[in-house]
Design a protein around this motif. Structure first.
Motif, PDB file in Angstrom:
ATOM      1  N   LEU A  52       0.833  -1.210   0.000  1.00 23.34           N
ATOM      2  CA  LEU A  52       0.000   0.000   0.000  1.00 23.34           C
ATOM      3  C   LEU A  52       0.862   1.253   0.000  1.00 23.34           C
ATOM      4  CD1 LEU A  52      -2.667  -1.186   2.580  1.00 23.34           C
ATOM      5  CD2 LEU A  52      -2.987  -0.900   0.129  1.00 23.34           C
ATOM      6  N   PHE A  81      -7.784  -4.759   9.112  1.00 24.06           N
ATOM      7  CA  PHE A  81      -7.616  -3.358   9.461  1.00 24.06           C
ATOM      8  C   PHE A  81      -8.155  -3.052  10.848  1.00 24.06           C
ATOM      9  CE2 PHE A  81      -7.711  -3.574   4.900  1.00 24.06           C
ATOM     10  CZ  PHE A  81      -6.733  -2.691   4.498  1.00 24.06           C
ATOM     11  N   ALA A  85     -12.817  -2.185   8.067  1.00 22.88           N
ATOM     12  CA  ALA A  85     -12.959  -1.906   6.639  1.00 22.88           C
ATOM     13  C   ALA A  85     -13.854  -2.910   5.937  1.00 22.88           C
ATOM     14  CB  ALA A  85     -11.590  -1.865   5.954  1.00 22.88           C
ATOM     15  N   TYR A  87     -17.109  -3.678   3.814  1.00 26.31           N
ATOM     16  CA  TYR A  87     -17.949  -2.861   2.941  1.00 26.31           C
ATOM     17  C   TYR A  87     -19.362  -2.836   3.525  1.00 26.31           C
ATOM     18  CZ  TYR A  87     -14.060  -4.160  -0.076  1.00 26.31           C
ATOM     19  OH  TYR A  87     -12.813  -4.377  -0.579  1.00 26.31           O
ATOM     20  N   HIS A  89     -22.310  -2.019   2.548  1.00 24.06           N
ATOM     21  CA  HIS A  89     -23.506  -2.362   1.781  1.00 24.06           C
ATOM     22  C   HIS A  89     -23.532  -3.840   1.405  1.00 24.06           C
ATOM     23  CE1 HIS A  89     -20.238  -1.495  -0.918  1.00 24.06           C
ATOM     24  NE2 HIS A  89     -20.840  -2.175  -1.859  1.00 24.06           N
ATOM     25  N   MET A  90     -22.484  -4.590   1.795  1.00 21.41           N
ATOM     26  CA  MET A  90     -22.453  -6.013   1.448  1.00 21.41           C
ATOM     27  C   MET A  90     -22.714  -6.841   2.703  1.00 21.41           C
ATOM     28  SD  MET A  90     -19.184  -6.477  -1.002  1.00 21.41           S
ATOM     29  CE  MET A  90     -18.711  -5.309  -2.264  1.00 21.41           C
ATOM     30  N   TYR A  98     -15.762 -11.401  -1.537  1.00 16.66           N
ATOM     31  CA  TYR A  98     -15.471 -10.401  -2.573  1.00 16.66           C
ATOM     32  C   TYR A  98     -14.122 -10.628  -3.271  1.00 16.66           C
ATOM     33  CZ  TYR A  98     -15.253  -5.872  -4.888  1.00 16.66           C
ATOM     34  OH  TYR A  98     -15.157  -4.890  -5.828  1.00 16.66           O
ATOM     35  N   ILE A 102     -13.490 -11.655  -7.257  1.00 18.85           N
ATOM     36  CA  ILE A 102     -12.669 -10.893  -8.201  1.00 18.85           C
ATOM     37  C   ILE A 102     -11.609 -11.789  -8.829  1.00 18.85           C
ATOM     38  CG2 ILE A 102     -10.877  -9.116  -8.290  1.00 18.85           C
ATOM     39  CD1 ILE A 102     -12.602  -7.460  -6.463  1.00 18.85           C
TER      40      ILE A 102
ATOM     41  N   PRO B 184     -13.880   5.976   4.014  1.00 17.03           N
ATOM     42  CA  PRO B 184     -12.589   5.726   4.661  1.00 17.03           C
ATOM     43  C   PRO B 184     -11.549   5.151   3.682  1.00 17.03           C
ATOM     44  CG  PRO B 184     -14.386   4.747   5.917  1.00 17.03           C
ATOM     45  CD  PRO B 184     -14.970   5.213   4.640  1.00 17.03           C
ATOM     46  N   GLU B 186      -9.520   3.000   4.254  1.00 16.72           N
ATOM     47  CA  GLU B 186      -9.399   1.549   4.431  1.00 16.72           C
ATOM     48  C   GLU B 186     -10.199   0.778   3.387  1.00 16.72           C
ATOM     49  OE1 GLU B 186      -9.510   3.571   6.890  1.00 16.72           O
ATOM     50  OE2 GLU B 186      -8.001   2.999   8.370  1.00 16.72           O
ATOM     51  N   TYR B 187     -11.343   1.328   2.950  1.00 17.30           N
ATOM     52  CA  TYR B 187     -12.118   0.639   1.916  1.00 17.30           C
ATOM     53  C   TYR B 187     -11.289   0.524   0.646  1.00 17.30           C
ATOM     54  CZ  TYR B 187     -16.317   1.341   4.742  1.00 17.30           C
ATOM     55  OH  TYR B 187     -17.239   1.331   5.749  1.00 17.30           O
ATOM     56  N   GLU B 189      -8.078   0.581   0.446  1.00 16.53           N
ATOM     57  CA  GLU B 189      -6.963  -0.334   0.655  1.00 16.53           C
ATOM     58  C   GLU B 189      -7.429  -1.781   0.689  1.00 16.53           C
ATOM     59  OE1 GLU B 189      -5.207   1.303   4.144  1.00 16.53           O
ATOM     60  OE2 GLU B 189      -4.250   2.917   3.016  1.00 16.53           O
ATOM     61  N   ALA B 190      -8.566  -2.007   1.364  1.00 16.88           N
ATOM     62  CA  ALA B 190      -9.102  -3.367   1.398  1.00 16.88           C
ATOM     63  C   ALA B 190      -9.408  -3.832  -0.023  1.00 16.88           C
ATOM     64  CB  ALA B 190     -10.363  -3.415   2.255  1.00 16.88           C
ATOM     65  N   ALA B 191      -9.946  -2.928  -0.841  1.00 10.82           N
ATOM     66  CA  ALA B 191     -10.266  -3.283  -2.224  1.00 10.82           C
ATOM     67  C   ALA B 191      -8.998  -3.572  -3.013  1.00 10.82           C
ATOM     68  CB  ALA B 191     -11.054  -2.156  -2.883  1.00 10.82           C
ATOM     69  N   ALA B 196      -9.439  -5.526  -6.417  1.00 13.24           N
ATOM     70  CA  ALA B 196     -10.401  -4.775  -7.222  1.00 13.24           C
ATOM     71  C   ALA B 196      -9.705  -3.566  -7.840  1.00 13.24           C
ATOM     72  CB  ALA B 196     -11.573  -4.331  -6.363  1.00 13.24           C
ATOM     73  N   ARG B 200     -13.801  -1.523 -10.917  1.00 10.04           N
ATOM     74  CA  ARG B 200     -14.562  -2.431 -10.052  1.00 10.04           C
ATOM     75  C   ARG B 200     -14.884  -1.776  -8.730  1.00 10.04           C
ATOM     76  NH1 ARG B 200     -14.736  -8.551 -10.853  1.00 10.04           N
ATOM     77  NH2 ARG B 200     -16.587  -8.181  -9.606  1.00 10.04           N
ATOM     78  N   PHE B 201     -13.894  -1.067  -8.175  1.00 10.50           N
ATOM     79  CA  PHE B 201     -14.110  -0.386  -6.903  1.00 10.50           C
ATOM     80  C   PHE B 201     -15.236   0.642  -7.054  1.00 10.50           C
ATOM     81  CE2 PHE B 201     -12.989   3.033  -3.844  1.00 10.50           C
ATOM     82  CZ  PHE B 201     -13.176   2.303  -2.698  1.00 10.50           C
ATOM     83  N   ASP B 204     -18.521  -1.540  -7.545  1.00  8.85           N
ATOM     84  CA  ASP B 204     -18.893  -2.425  -6.430  1.00  8.85           C
ATOM     85  C   ASP B 204     -18.993  -1.716  -5.094  1.00  8.85           C
ATOM     86  OD1 ASP B 204     -19.055  -4.504  -8.116  1.00  8.85           O
ATOM     87  OD2 ASP B 204     -17.141  -5.426  -7.587  1.00  8.85           O
ATOM     88  N   VAL B 205     -18.249  -0.651  -4.904  1.00  6.40           N
ATOM     89  CA  VAL B 205     -18.226  -0.025  -3.583  1.00  6.40           C
ATOM     90  C   VAL B 205     -18.731   1.421  -3.624  1.00  6.40           C
ATOM     91  CG1 VAL B 205     -16.791   0.597  -1.619  1.00  6.40           C
ATOM     92  CG2 VAL B 205     -16.311  -1.500  -2.878  1.00  6.40           C
ATOM     93  N   PRO B 208     -22.674   1.846  -4.856  1.00  6.76           N
ATOM     94  CA  PRO B 208     -23.678   1.446  -3.849  1.00  6.76           C
ATOM     95  C   PRO B 208     -23.686   2.368  -2.633  1.00  6.76           C
ATOM     96  CG  PRO B 208     -22.388  -0.454  -4.542  1.00  6.76           C
ATOM     97  CD  PRO B 208     -21.773   0.733  -5.189  1.00  6.76           C
ATOM     98  N   LEU B 209     -22.511   2.848  -2.231  1.00  3.02           N
ATOM     99  CA  LEU B 209     -22.466   3.727  -1.064  1.00  3.02           C
ATOM    100  C   LEU B 209     -23.080   5.087  -1.384  1.00  3.02           C
ATOM    101  CD1 LEU B 209     -18.935   3.065   0.456  1.00  3.02           C
ATOM    102  CD2 LEU B 209     -21.140   2.316   1.296  1.00  3.02           C
ATOM    103  N   GLU B 294     -24.664   6.116   5.202  1.00  2.00           N
ATOM    104  CA  GLU B 294     -24.683   4.708   5.592  1.00  2.00           C
ATOM    105  C   GLU B 294     -23.274   4.249   5.901  1.00  2.00           C
ATOM    106  OE1 GLU B 294     -26.255   0.486   3.817  1.00  2.00           O
ATOM    107  OE2 GLU B 294     -26.447   2.298   2.653  1.00  2.00           O
TER     108      GLU B 294
END
Lengths: 357, 295
Positions: A52, A81, A85, A87, A89-90, A98, A102, B184, B186-187, B189-191, B196, B200-201, B204-205, B208-209, B294
């Motif tokens: 990262l 994390f 972290a 998501y 909405h999932m 996820y 992918i 955040p 972190e989303y 980074e997690a992706a 992703a 895609r991010f 997919d993220v 929707p948010l 949300e």
């Protein structure tokens, strides 16, 4: 499962140097805890391993392969994390699946892996819920589940327990350790909590100001801290650090406060008479007894089986002692220093001085 | 004993005070409703009388018997002796225009805000400020050059010419940027670790948010598009592309003939319905989008 090698990792953000060259060799299946105060660069180091952040110089090798220029997704690592972290909405299932989706894994295989990980973590009944319907501990389990289903070469934990209450933290700490042993995945765990570090790690990396102050097993670090920073950081309450000078011949130290003579039990130290020293003594090694330090006790904290005494020496140096029992009172008292439990550090550099060194 | 009496008296006082407060609140609300509803009521009533009733200068307060005739005429034939675009056509034009503007604005500002927030590229902030600065220029200021551009592109009298200049939106870009900044790191980074990519991010993220924000903006932008007046007036003189807001004003004559107020009011009622429908159907989302996130 894999080994991890860090070679002279340096990182600067503009003119700010965050890491000054960190070397580390992690063997297969080992759990390494990187511990240090905030701002010491421990999270940056983890993020460099994850890909990262990009190192300014140095090299990261996972399973012997250089990770230079590889994206996080190509490194085959999984990260947990601090704020989970997940998501929002999932559902839990979608969150865990996820990464696999992918990667184009077939549906039945995804289902199988998620079910297996969920069973392992005891979150099988939560799979259809949204993260906001879960408690903190459950979210943390899901975050771990998301890492586990990936079956990565490396687990990276970035202070995953900091947002939990004390009781849950202890529970999950033990659980993480059990899981990591069972799965045998090489892991890096970043924390600022020294208790977490001591209990979780096969080995610890104590970071201080962008350097690895000491890399060793928890007990080694506790018994033979490499410098005054490590000595003060590991152990609770912190080790007492008292200024002293070396006696002619090097067989003992003379404390600055009160002039008490402390002979070295394990042999003489090198250096001229009057060499500046710092003598370390852990609070739990002090004992009530005559002929020791004169301490003015200002506060007694009874913990049940034992008590923590906060006091001052004649010259105002603060001193902490952890003594068995609960019958202590404020006021003047004497504490003995068992000479076999002393740690000797250089007064200028703060480095540990061994017998003969 | 006295304590109980005191408590009862106190409770009684509190009850009365709360009652008084309720009355004040309701009087205020009723006054507001009267002010807002009365013109609409007049329009509704006006659309049910024949042309002569209103023409005499009476303001009827009770429904008449001509509703069906008026609405049929407005829908099929249009009003005004010379210039009759049927309300059906105008409503369709307005609907297409407002939908294209709302959807176009949202699509453009979502993507540009995504680029500005989640990517590091040279001159990123310059681009952001360029977008921001266009906020300072209202449509009216650049309307003549924009018209010239549309003429050069041969887009006068087309739906494209009607919609495209109104699509760029600094406000929506800014709103989405502010929202994206609250997602955040972190989303992201997690992706990244999940593998992703940026697209895609986004799908997919981020999308929707942003659902609730998109819905709220859609309502605002749809009504913004629906109410456009100056630009449609300039760019379109083909009757078949006339929008209902422009058409309505054209129906009101300049004084040399009698206005067919009954048909005008029926058309006005038609013009009201789609925005009202959008607000009613999307109200739940609209409020959510403006008040909560949300997370």
């Amino acid at each position: 499962m894999a080994t991890l090698t860090l070679r002279d990792i340096k990182k600067s953000f503009g003119a700010t140097h965050v890491l000054h060259g960190v070397d580390l060799d992690v063997t297969d299946g080992e759990m390494i805890v990187i511990v240090g105060a905030s701002g010491c660069g421990k999270s940056t180091l983890l993020r460099i391993v994850a890909g990262l952040e990009t190192e300014t110089s140095g090299e990261v090798l996972i399973a012997g392969q250089s990770m230079k220029g590889l994206e996080p997704a190509d490194r085959d690592v999984a990260m947990v994390f601090q704020n989970y972290a997940l998501y929002p909405h999932m559902s839990v299932f979608q969150n865990m699946a996820y990464g696999l989706k992918i990667r184009g894994l077939p549906k039945d295989q995804i289902q199988h892996r998620v079910d297996e990980a969920a069973g392992l973590l005891g979150i099988g009944h939560l799979l259809q819920r949204k993260p906001r319907e879960l408690s903190g501990g459950q979210r943390q389990r899901v975050a771990m589940g998301r890492a586990i289903v990936r079956e990565p070469k490396l687990f990276l934990f970035d202070e995953p327990l900091s947002n939990l209450d004390a009781k849950l933290r202890v529970e999950l700490r033990a659980e993480i350790r059990r899981l990591q042993r069972r799965l045998g995945v090489t892991s890096l765990f970043v924390t600022h909590d020294q208790v977490e570090a001591m209990t979780l790690g096969d080995r610890l990396v104590v970071m201080n100001a962008g350097r690895a102050a000491q890399i060793a097993t928890p007990m080694e670090i506790w018994e033979r801290p490499a410098d005054t920073y490590v000595a003060g950081f590991i152990g609770s309450p912190s080790m007492n650090l008292l200024h002293a000078t070396l006696e002619a011949g090097g067989a003992a130290a003379i404390l600055d406060a009160g002039g008490l003579r402390l002979p070295f039990a394990d042999g003489p130290r090198a250096g001229a008479a009057g060499r500046k020293l710092i003598i370390g003594i852990r609070p739990e090694h002090l004992r009530p007894g005559q002929g020791g330090l004169d301490v003015m006790v200002e506060l007694v904290e009874p913990l049940g089986g034992e008590s923590v005494l906060h006091g001052k020496l004649a010259d105002g140096t603060p001193l902490t002692a952890r003594l068995p029992g609960a019958r202590y009172e404020d006021g003047a008292t004497q504490l003995a220093l068992p000479t076999e439990s002393l740690h000797v550090f250089d007064g200028e550099t703060g480095k540990r001085i061994e017998a003969g060194g | 004993m006295s304590v109980t009496t005191d408590a009862t008296a106190l409770a009684e006082r509190t009850r009365r005070r709360q009652f008084r407060e309720k009355i004040v609140t309701h009087v205020c609300l009723l006054a507001g409703i009267l002010i807002f509803v009365f013109p609409i009521y007049l329009t509704l009533i006006g659309s049910t009388h024949d042309v002569n009733t209103i023409g005499r200068g009476d303001v009827p307060l009770l429904p008449g018997a001509e509703a069906v005739a008026n609405y049929t005429q407005a829908w099929g034939a249009g009003g005004g002796r010379y210039m009759g675009t049927p309300a059906g056509t105008m409503l369709a034009n307005s609907l297409i225009m407002a939908l294209c503007i709302a959807v176009g604005k949202i699509a453009i500002s979502l993507t540009s805000a995504y680029a500005v927030v989640f990517f590091r590229f040279p001159l990123r902030m310059v681009f952001f400020w360029l977008i921001f600065i266009t906020l300072m220029l209202p449509v009216e200021v650049r309307i003549i050059p924009t018209f010239q551009v549309m003429v050069d592109l041969g887009l006068t009298n087309t739906m494209a010419g009607l919609v495209i200049p109104l699509i760029a939106s600094a406000t929506a870009t800014l709103l989405f940027r502010q929202f994206f900044l609250t997602i955040p790191d972190e989303y992201v980074e997690a992706a990244k670790i999940d593998g992703a990519g940026p697209i895609r991010f986004f799908i997919d993220v981020v999308l929707p948010l942003s659902r609730t924000n998109i819905a709220a903006l859609f309502v605002i932008l749809f009504i913004y598009g629906w109410n456009q007046y100056l630009w449609p007036l300039l760019i379109v003189n083909d009757r078949s592309l006339e929008t209902v807001v422009v058409g309505l004003t054209k129906m009101i004559g300049t004084g040399d003939q009698q206005n067919e107020w009954n048909v005008i009011m029926a058309t006005a009622v038609f013009a009201l319905l789609p925005p009202v429908a959008v607000v009613v159907f999307m109200q739940r989302w609209f409020v959510k989008g403006l008040t909560e996130t949300e997370k």
